[in-house]
Design an enzyme around this catalytic site. Structure first.
Site, PDB file in Angstrom:
ATOM      1  N   HIS A 138       0.822  -1.210   0.000  1.00  0.00           N
ATOM      2  CA  HIS A 138       0.000   0.000   0.000  1.00  0.00           C
ATOM      3  C   HIS A 138       0.859   1.265   0.000  1.00  0.00           C
ATOM      4  O   HIS A 138       1.982   1.273   0.495  1.00  0.00           O
ATOM      5  CB  HIS A 138      -1.043   0.003   1.129  1.00  0.00           C
ATOM      6  CG  HIS A 138      -0.525   0.224   2.516  1.00  0.00           C
ATOM      7  ND1 HIS A 138      -1.062  -0.392   3.618  1.00  0.00           N
ATOM      8  CD2 HIS A 138       0.467   1.024   3.007  1.00  0.00           C
ATOM      9  CE1 HIS A 138      -0.441   0.018   4.708  1.00  0.00           C
ATOM     10  NE2 HIS A 138       0.496   0.872   4.365  1.00  0.00           N
ATOM     11  N   GLU A 143      -5.046   0.332  -0.283  1.00  0.00           N
ATOM     12  CA  GLU A 143      -4.768  -1.082  -0.046  1.00  0.00           C
ATOM     13  C   GLU A 143      -4.925  -1.872  -1.351  1.00  0.00           C
ATOM     14  O   GLU A 143      -5.670  -1.452  -2.248  1.00  0.00           O
ATOM     15  CB  GLU A 143      -5.752  -1.640   0.998  1.00  0.00           C
ATOM     16  CG  GLU A 143      -5.750  -0.911   2.341  1.00  0.00           C
ATOM     17  CD  GLU A 143      -4.551  -1.274   3.235  1.00  0.00           C
ATOM     18  OE1 GLU A 143      -3.522  -1.748   2.717  1.00  0.00           O
ATOM     19  OE2 GLU A 143      -4.661  -1.060   4.450  1.00  0.00           O
TER      20      GLU A 143
HETATM   21  C1  F6R Z   1       1.533   6.742   6.367  1.00  0.00           C
HETATM   22  C2  F6R Z   1       1.208   5.967   5.163  1.00  0.00           C
HETATM   23  C3  F6R Z   1       1.506   4.515   5.065  1.00  0.00           C
HETATM   24  C4  F6R Z   1       2.910   4.146   5.589  1.00  0.00           C
HETATM   25  C5  F6R Z   1       3.149   2.648   5.468  1.00  0.00           C
HETATM   26  C6  F6R Z   1       4.501   2.246   6.033  1.00  0.00           C
HETATM   27  O1  F6R Z   1       1.121   8.088   6.197  1.00  0.00           O
HETATM   28  O2  F6R Z   1       0.650   6.514   4.269  1.00  0.00           O
HETATM   29  O3  F6R Z   1       1.403   4.123   3.727  1.00  0.00           O
HETATM   30  O4  F6R Z   1       3.873   4.854   4.869  1.00  0.00           O
HETATM   31  O5  F6R Z   1       2.139   1.956   6.147  1.00  0.00           O
HETATM   32  O6  F6R Z   1       4.497   2.449   7.418  1.00  0.00           O
HETATM   33  P1  F6R Z   1       5.829   2.331   8.273  1.00  0.00           P
HETATM   34  O7  F6R Z   1       6.724   3.438   7.847  1.00  0.00           O
HETATM   35  O8  F6R Z   1       5.358   2.510   9.705  1.00  0.00           O
HETATM   36  O9  F6R Z   1       6.408   0.981   7.997  1.00  0.00           O
END
Ligand code: F6R
Length: 241
Positions: A138, A143
């Site tokens: 995503h 998603e």
């Molecule tokens: C957050 C977003 C999500 C995150 C992704 C990765 O604003 O849009 O797409 O970038 O879920 O999350 P982390 O960096 O926590 O692994």
């Protein structure tokens, strides 16, 4: 597509902050698209350091965040609005009136989606959109699905996403089920995209997203079509490329 791989997390964070601050140094009124999650925290820390050293000012910048949880107020410590104030907005000279995060507690969420898209379109093209990557491919909270929406919309979070997000909440029932997210159409309209990925647990999805077939089943694969995509990886995330 420009892929840069770094030996240390510090180097990666410095490079990411350098791209964003460089954009603002060249265009003080730049429009930045911002992300939350674990990945960009170090980049924001570096950006704050760059500001504190007097190398960049954010006072004319406008920012649009990608997403927010539905049902979580901006004051809630797990809201993305709170996260942005904590990691960036409260620590630099940004005009908070020009730092936009979609509102997950709007009475009319559909209306909030329309308002957010209009706000972006009336402000101008996003100069650079910062993105993290979900384990399921995503971007924002778009998603994997048989079809993706272009504009800002409400999404039912995937099980994998809820599991990943659960680490930030004290009880399972508190983990939000829905989010409001910029659509892939809006993300792809940005002039430049900066995708940042860290960790071995993302190596497989990095490979799929950057070298696999372009498919709505892996929303990040659509980034392959963007003419100005820069990808910053640590060695572990880039290990399968
Ligand atoms: C957050 C977003 C999500 C995150 C992704 C990765 O604003 O849009 O797409 O970038 O879920 O999350 P982390 O960096 O926590 O692994």
């Amino acid at each position: 597509m420009n892929i840069l791989t770094f030996d240390t997390e510090e180097q990666l964070n410095e490079a990411g902050a350098g791209v964003l601050s460089g954009m603002v140094q060249m265009n003080p009124s730049a429009i930045l698209g911002l992300a939350t999650g674990g990945t960009p925290i170090g980049i924001y820390e570096q950006l704050v350091q760059t500001y504190k050293r007097g190398l960049v000012s954010f006072n004319k910048v406008t920012t649009f965040n990608l997403d927010e949880y539905v049902g979580i107020t901006p004051e809630h410590h797990q809201s993305y609005s709170y996260y942005m104030r904590q990691h960036l907005f409260n620590q630099v000279d940004i005009n908070i009136e020009q730092a936009y995060v979609p509102c997950g507690t709007a009475t009319d969420l559909e209306e909030e989606c329309v308002r957010y898209d209009r706000l972006i379109e009336n402000t101008g093209q996003i100069d650079i959109q910062l993105l993290g990557l979900g384990h399921n491919g995503h971007i924002g909270f778009n998603e994997p699905s048989h079809a993706l929406l272009s504009g800002t919309h409400i999404v039912e979070l995937a099980e994998a996403t809820k599991t990943a997000n659960a680490r930030y909440f004290s009880a399972e029932e508190e983990v939000p089920q829905k989010a409001i997210t910029m659509g892939v159409g809006m993300i792809l309209k940005a002039k430049n995209i900066l995708l940042v990925v860290k960790g071995e647990d993302k190596a497989e999805i990095v490979k799929r997203a950057l070298t696999g077939p372009i498919s709505t089943n892996c929303p990040a694969s659509l980034l392959q079509t963007h003419p100005h995509l820069t990808v910053l990886l640590d060695r572990a995330a880039g290990s399968l490329l």
